[in-house]
Design an enzyme around this catalytic site. Sequence first.
Site, mmCIF file in Angstrom:
data_model
loop_
_atom_site.group_PDB
_atom_site.id
_atom_site.type_symbol
_atom_site.label_atom_id
_atom_site.label_comp_id
_atom_site.label_asym_id
_atom_site.label_seq_id
_atom_site.Cartn_x
_atom_site.Cartn_y
_atom_site.Cartn_z
ATOM 1 N N ASP A 264 0.790 -1.450 -0.087
ATOM 2 C CA ASP A 264 -0.188 0.019 -0.038
ATOM 3 C C ASP A 264 0.911 1.356 -0.043
ATOM 4 O O ASP A 264 1.932 1.329 0.517
ATOM 5 C CB ASP A 264 -0.823 -0.130 1.175
ATOM 6 C CG ASP A 264 -1.568 1.038 1.584
ATOM 7 O OD1 ASP A 264 -2.583 1.423 0.519
ATOM 8 O OD2 ASP A 264 -1.735 1.870 2.297
ATOM 9 N N GLU A 306 1.028 -0.674 -5.044
ATOM 10 C CA GLU A 306 0.066 0.117 -5.223
ATOM 11 C C GLU A 306 0.702 1.741 -5.542
ATOM 12 O O GLU A 306 0.931 2.401 -4.744
ATOM 13 C CB GLU A 306 -1.165 0.400 -3.870
ATOM 14 C CG GLU A 306 -2.288 1.343 -4.231
ATOM 15 C CD GLU A 306 -2.472 2.457 -3.315
ATOM 16 O OE1 GLU A 306 -3.568 3.307 -3.834
ATOM 17 O OE2 GLU A 306 -1.643 2.475 -2.336
#
Length: 618
Positions: A264, A306
Amino acid sequence: MEFSLETCAEEYRERFLKHYDELKWLYCELYENRMDAFEDLCGRMYRYYQQRGEGLKELDQFRIGHPDWYRGNRLLGMMMYVDAFAENLQGVRKQLDYMEECNVNYIHLMPLLDAPEEGNDGGYAVSDFRKVKPSLGAMKDLGRLAEDCHRRGISLCLDFVMNHTSEEHAWAKKARQGDPEYQGYYYFYEDDGILQEYEKTVPQVFPTTAPGNFTWLPDIGKYVMTTFYPYQWDLNYKNPAVLNEMMDNALNLINQGIDIIRIDAVPYIWKELGTNCRNLPQVHSIVRMMRMICEIVCPGVLLLGEVVMAPDKVVPYFGTVEKPECHMLYNVTTMATTWNCVATKDIRLLRQQMDIVNGLPKEYVFLNYLRCHDDIGWGLDYPWLEQFGLEEVSHKKYLNDFFVGQYPGSFARGELYNADPASGDARLCGTTASLCGIEKARYEHKDGDLEKAVQLDIMLHAYMLVQSGIPVIYSGDEIGQENDYTYHQDLKKCEDSRYLHRGKFPWDLAEKRTEKGSIQERLFAKISKLEQIRKLHGVFGSEASVWTIDTWDDSVLGLIRANGEEKLVALFNFSESARTAWIKEEDGNYTDLISGRRLPAKDVKMPGYGVYWLRKDA
Ligand code: GLC
């Protein structure tokens, strides 16, 4: 136990030695020859290898032998919040049949680790990396779910929120109590001069909901760096202890049976004064190290980065063929550009964007999607749009007006996200169905409009499934789930419009997927059919060459996929009115895979929002 090369398992030694020099070199470069810390990391890695279950080690071996296991046209993903979809992890286990009915064999569960009840950014503020959020279950439930998935040939993807922890994490609490060791895990400053220096060059992620990049802690008289929300404290990866501990956390999670780790907000993990604190070279060193750590300890595991950035910043996260970083990355610009075309009915920008992606090496695997849990940011190629007299701020305003339904003729129902009055910038939220007009048409009882909206939704899915890479459906899209406005009444959520498209999965509506003629049935059956066709034909494989073609109509996107003898001409009409694709593929007979009809690939007449997958007959 201490790690020693002499006594470690043969397969491990081989993998370790393959990467040792590079891993050590990168580590020592980043951490000024801290060999003690490097050895600590190596010890942890071996420990996780030893603890890794036999079944997972077998899977590792299989995947080493089949490095292409995740490529091709086999994988189809779906992403979801555990609580919204099935209350808890046990609930998800019970719904695996439904997932299979959706043709899905890759499940991305949104963050499920422990996080505060309030101030958790949808789970992206982790307070304990070792514990599942109690309302969702326990670690053992995650392990069982992974086992069930593997038995069915389903891969499990989980987020690893590595840029920050929640302020409720034990490290943050100790830091706040004044423990210097743990203050060294974060970026603490007393002097606001340095903050001002940072703010000169660092952009804002949440300009309205969480302005600034630092948070003042009055109890200890210090500022802490918080790129995202004030309760998400940025970890300081300049401290090798942080990297070692976080790798420990990642490996612990992976050993529960996770196949794909979504790293992330990875571009943000390294900060340097005087820079924009994004995509710095040290970030790539860390991602490369993560790749090697996985290849040594758990080689069957994939890294999904990401990276929500401009294309020139995204691609470097694949690394190089010799020194790869992520296995997969989000095709974020294509996603945003697709919605641009929905509004403008002009595919020229999409074509130019697809030409860029199609020109990349075939080894690069993109994750294609229409919607996800986040907003749509209008990161389009504005310099390219300038040739049509379009300018960034006004074009973004047009797109936002269109998608919140304020532009004449708009059918969309979305909401703005982080609208910044200072810059005029804003992003957008809403489910696929609501952005396609299903919600509005249903509400207004306009059958003709509903028909168009459903057709647009199907066409967009057909388009997503034709792109190179792995398609990931946002849970609920398969049955046309609409916006959920209840978040407006929830004090914990009302500030964050992303909750508009994070509603509870409507199982009552999902039941209607078998009711002939219902919206749910029309979408579910059609999308399902498209997915099955994709899995069936080699022309959808990742070895295929893909390129766009002229259709001589700016609303019709034409795409060719060619794999050996197989050839597919895919046509998508982004306009609601009938158009003709003025193509001339006269090298044989063609059959539309969707309708089964014979159709010459020449001057193809297309209904509004029409789609054809024309395959050359053998
Ligand atoms: C990622 C997540 C997003 C979250 C952010 C901060 O971008 O997708 O939902 O707010 O990271 O962790």
